[in-house]
Design an enzyme around this catalytic site. Structure first.
Site, PDB file in Angstrom:
ATOM      1  N   HIS A  49     -10.644  -2.837  -1.601  1.00  0.00           N
ATOM      2  CA  HIS A  49     -11.619  -2.284  -0.661  1.00  0.00           C
ATOM      3  C   HIS A  49     -12.651  -1.450  -1.412  1.00  0.00           C
ATOM      4  CE1 HIS A  49      -9.357  -3.152   3.113  1.00  0.00           C
ATOM      5  NE2 HIS A  49      -8.305  -3.091   2.311  1.00  0.00           N
ATOM      6  N   TYR A  91       0.850  -1.190   0.000  1.00  0.00           N
ATOM      7  CA  TYR A  91       0.000   0.000   0.000  1.00  0.00           C
ATOM      8  C   TYR A  91       0.883   1.235   0.000  1.00  0.00           C
ATOM      9  CZ  TYR A  91      -4.237  -2.620   1.247  1.00  0.00           C
ATOM     10  OH  TYR A  91      -5.309  -3.475   1.252  1.00  0.00           O
ATOM     11  N   ARG A 134      -2.823 -11.636   3.574  1.00  0.00           N
ATOM     12  CA  ARG A 134      -4.158 -11.293   3.064  1.00  0.00           C
ATOM     13  C   ARG A 134      -4.309 -11.763   1.625  1.00  0.00           C
ATOM     14  NH1 ARG A 134      -7.844  -7.917   4.274  1.00  0.00           N
ATOM     15  NH2 ARG A 134      -9.044  -9.765   3.805  1.00  0.00           N
ATOM     16  N   HIS A 190      -7.174  -8.379  -2.708  1.00  0.00           N
ATOM     17  CA  HIS A 190      -8.491  -7.773  -2.496  1.00  0.00           C
ATOM     18  C   HIS A 190      -8.480  -6.289  -2.830  1.00  0.00           C
ATOM     19  CE1 HIS A 190      -6.441  -6.967   1.332  1.00  0.00           C
ATOM     20  NE2 HIS A 190      -7.203  -5.901   1.415  1.00  0.00           N
ATOM     21  N   TYR A 211      -0.366  -9.647   0.647  1.00  0.00           N
ATOM     22  CA  TYR A 211       0.655  -9.059   1.528  1.00  0.00           C
ATOM     23  C   TYR A 211       0.550  -9.652   2.929  1.00  0.00           C
ATOM     24  CZ  TYR A 211      -3.177  -6.027   3.052  1.00  0.00           C
ATOM     25  OH  TYR A 211      -4.372  -5.556   3.523  1.00  0.00           O
TER      26      TYR A 211
END
Lengths: 236, 193
Positions: free
Chosen positions: A161, A107, A156, A159, A146
């Site tokens: 959000h 991120y 995770r 995905h 990640y």
């Protein structure tokens, strides 16, 4: 003024509970006392409305809205679908916001310390507004997996959000879209915290119809928000 | 019939997506409702989000939806025309604190059509919250209206205080303090809205 309708309730058989023991951050954060049922008046039947003036021309295209000096790295994808209510009626002209990791699973967020590269040409955030039929479309890069500190070897699944408002304050929804066939879904306590019968609703479908030749793979992801229930309230 | 899409946590990294101003991008809403031309009493609402161990929740997001000083919502279901768009969105800081500059809302009709005490509608999101949590902020200097409020009266008396902000009059104007306790002895009342 008297409201003449109310919204369907949150279907707790479809949503995760507040406390999911395997998802450790929930243990000290999820409310423990029973929720107080709230009758719907104007405070609940209204909510913020955002239209096309809230989005810029590149906001829906995450492969272009963060570009500085080249193409973002990774697998280009198109994500599209329909936002509807529980009666299948479209939710038109409604804001959707998305954010996600880059192709390497990093991120851009300043707290993210994962040892994976940042992509100077990928910001990872975007917005769009549904059309008159409730349809939306984003172009982006497939996000990477990640690690996170929840448990030993915790990763995770890929995905994106999603944040949606719908027509009222009570139709608000924040969720995550996953990808079909992801082996990490079976090990992810955030995904597994969803009741079993509704988990698949968060897994997008690969679509060759949405896929564009020489350009991007296509995924479809429909979202169902709470809808108005035609229950007139009684006069005093 | 289609069924509701399940909720998921906002995660720890929502800031650049939902409150992206500090990443150099425009957001859809910040911590201010109304402006200098908006009629009504200018107030600040501030507090902290606190977890079950008493620690600040530094990665939560607070959204507020409210009526204007005349008790009107900026939404077609109201239709009277509000003086401002009553929405704010802020992330908590390193001490778990949030701060919203706004106008004290007027009274608005409740589900029983009777006037409710002035209140803010609040949604809390955070890492570790698989579903967002709804609450309301009432105002401590509205004792009479609060005592008659339909929603406050749905709450057991011992817990009503968790929904009421404490007013402090400062040199900069009235400040209402409202901590959101996700858990613990002082757990805030959350609603199934």
């Amino acid at each position: 003024m008297k409201p003449n309708t109310e919204y369907t309730r949150r279907d707790w058989s479809s949503h995760p509970p507040y406390i999911v023991p395997d998802y450790k951050s929930t243990l000290l954060r999820g409310p423990t006392k029973p929720l107080v049922p709230l009758p719907h008046g104007l405070s609940e039947l209204t909510g913020p409305v955002f239209g096309h003036d809230s989005v810029g021309p590149l906001d829906h295209d995450l492969t272009r809205n963060g570009v500085r000096n080249g193409e973002p790295l990774g697998e280009r994808i198109i994500v599209t679908g329909r936002v509807m209510d529980e009666a299948g009626r479209p939710v038109p002209h409604s804001l959707i916001e998305v954010w996600q990791a880059n192709a390497a699973g990093r991120y851009i967020h300043r707290w993210d310390q994962h040892d994976a590269p940042l992509d100077p040409n990928f910001f990872g955030g975007g917005r769009t507004v549904t059309d008159a039929e409730g349809r939306y479309r984003f172009v982006t890069i497939k996000p990477g997996a990640y690690p996170w500190g929840n448990h030993h070897n915790a990763w995770r699944p890929n995905h994106i959000h999603f944040s949606l408002f719908g027509p009222s304050f009570v139709t608000r929804l924040v969720t995550q879209m996953y990808f079909p066939g992801d082996p990490l879904l079976a090990f992810d306590p955030i995904y597994q915290g969803i009741p079993e019968k509704s988990r698949e609703r968060l897994v997008s479908r690969f679509s060759l119809d949405v896929t564009e030749p020489m350009q991007a793979l296509g995924y479809e992801f429909d979202i169902v928000l709470r809808g108005p229930r035609a229950t007139p309230t009684h006069e005093d | 019939m289609p069924e509701q899409t399940p909720s998921q946590t906002v995660g720890p990294y929502f800031a650049y997506g939902l409150v992206p101003e500090s990443y150099g991008r425009p957001g859809i809403a910040g911590g201010r409702i109304g402006d200098e031309r908006s009629p009504g009493e200018r107030i600040v609402v501030t507090g902290r989000v606190i977890d079950g161990a008493g620690n600040p929740v530094i990665d939560s997001l607070v959204e507020v939806w409210q009526a204007d000083a005349e008790g009107r919502y900026d939404h077609p279901a109201d239709g009277r025309g509000a003086d401002f768009h009553g929405f704010a969105r802020v992330g908590t800081d390193g001490s778990g604190a949030f701060r919203i500059e706004t106008i004290k809302p007027g009274q608005v009709a409740g589900a029983d059509a009777r006037p409710q005490a002035p209140h803010l509608n609040v949604t809390v999101f955070a890492r570790g919250l698989p579903d967002h949590a709804y609450t309301r902020i009432y105002f401590g200097d509205e004792a009479e209206a609060n005592a008659a409020d339909m929603v406050l009266n749905l709450v057991e008396p011992a817990r009503r205080g968790t929904l009421v902000a404490r007013r402090e009059d400062t040199a900069g104007g009235p400040v209402y303090r409202f901590d959101i306790h996700l858990q613990g002895d002082a757990e805030t009342v959350f609603f199934d809205a």
